[in-house]
Design a protein around this motif. Structure first.
Motif, short mmCIF file in Angstrom:
data_model
loop_
_atom_site.label_atom_id
_atom_site.label_comp_id
_atom_site.label_asym_id
_atom_site.label_seq_id
_atom_site.Cartn_x
_atom_site.Cartn_y
_atom_site.Cartn_z
N LYS A 40 0.83 -1.20 0.00
CA LYS A 40 0.00 0.00 0.00
C LYS A 40 0.87 1.26 0.00
CE LYS A 40 -2.49 -1.09 3.67
NZ LYS A 40 -3.57 -1.04 4.69
N VAL A 42 1.10 5.65 -0.66
CA VAL A 42 0.43 6.95 -0.74
C VAL A 42 1.50 7.99 -1.03
CG1 VAL A 42 0.60 7.32 1.76
CG2 VAL A 42 -1.11 8.57 0.42
N THR A 179 -7.71 8.15 2.92
CA THR A 179 -6.63 7.56 2.14
C THR A 179 -6.90 6.10 1.77
OG1 THR A 179 -4.96 9.04 3.06
CG2 THR A 179 -4.17 6.98 2.12
N ASP A 183 -3.38 6.77 -3.57
CA ASP A 183 -3.84 8.16 -3.48
C ASP A 183 -2.69 9.16 -3.55
OD1 ASP A 183 -6.63 8.38 -3.41
OD2 ASP A 183 -6.72 7.69 -1.34
N TYR A 210 0.84 1.65 5.38
CA TYR A 210 1.15 2.45 4.19
C TYR A 210 2.63 2.78 4.08
CZ TYR A 210 -3.62 3.21 2.63
OH TYR A 210 -4.87 3.01 2.12
N HIS A 232 -4.54 9.89 -9.36
CA HIS A 232 -4.22 8.80 -8.43
C HIS A 232 -3.72 7.61 -9.23
CE1 HIS A 232 -7.84 6.79 -9.84
NE2 HIS A 232 -8.53 7.90 -9.59
#
Length: 239
Positions: A40, A42, A179, A183, A210, A232
């Motif tokens: 994951k 971000v 989130t 993103d 994350y 994104h």
């Protein structure tokens, strides 16, 4: 006897040098790349700087081993070149956010080109490299802006409204609640309350597994297309 001593000394020196070289290589080795297709990710992005408080933000990010992307305003780069240099050397990505945060859709093609080229020049002078992505001020773009840009336009999937709500606790809650993997989070390093919120944002998202990456890392190994707007990378993580 003397000859043996010289040879032994040379050998010991060479061995020591090899060990030191190995240690230096290990210490300076780049961290393993994060594969956002498998974990994951971000991308935290910070707009409108650099200003004096950007240095504090850089310390916060360094202490937590977090990489981010900075969309810088050219005239602020001109005032604070060492801050941009420090950010780039720390592994953060530097993007173009126009010279003075003008709405590019209200300008002629020539003036849009000037906004971008002047900012590119300021960033290159500070870091040695040109920005490879653009974030249009206010997110405003049209066919002229996309054509003149000659590079990907990177916008955002989470608008934190940190410029409107100068509330650190609210900002932490907003980012944590909204989130999802892939993103791109819009933040502004020109607001003290935003910089104050970064430790809480990082702690909250790290507790959820994350990884914090730059925009380029978010889409790696792919490349974003020039003249297209990206918000994104929902295709990144497939659990």
């Amino acid at each position: 006897m003397h000859r043996r001593l010289v040879i032994s000394t040379i050998a010991a020196t060479a061995l020591c040098g090899t060990a030191l070289a190995g240690a230096a290589t290990s210490a300076s080795a780049a961290p393993l790349a994060v594969d956002c297709r498998k974990v994951k990710c971000v991308a935290l992005t910070f707009d409108d700087g650099p200003i004096a408080d950007t240095r504090r933000l850089l310390r916060v990010l360094k202490d937590r081993n977090v990489k981010a992307t900075f969309y810088v305003v050219g005239k602020n780069v001109q005032k604070n070149p060492s801050t941009v240099r420090t950010a780039a050397l720390a592994g953060h990505q530097i993007g173009n956010h126009g010279w003075d945060h003008a709405d590019l859709t209200k300008l002629s093609a020539a003036k849009v080109r000037s906004q971008l080229s002047r900012t590119d020049a300021a960033v290159k002078q500070a870091t040695g490299k040109n920005p490879t992505t653009l974030r249009a001020p206010y997110g405003a773009h049209n066919a002229t802006v996309r054509s003149v840009a000659g590079r990907p336009l990177v916008h955002w999937s989470i608008d934190t409204l940190d410029w409107k709500h100068r509330d650190t606790a609210r900002l932490i809650r907003t980012v944590n609640a909204q989130t999802k993997p892939g993103d791109i989070v819009l933040l502004h390093d020109i607001h003290r309350t935003t910089v104050d919120a970064v430790p809480g944002i990082v702690n909250a998202l790290k507790s959820r597994g994350y990884h914090f990456v730059t925009v380029d890392q978010l889409f790696a190994p792919g490349k974003l297309p020039a003249g297209k707007v990206t918000y994104h990378n929902r295709a990144a993580y497939r659990p």
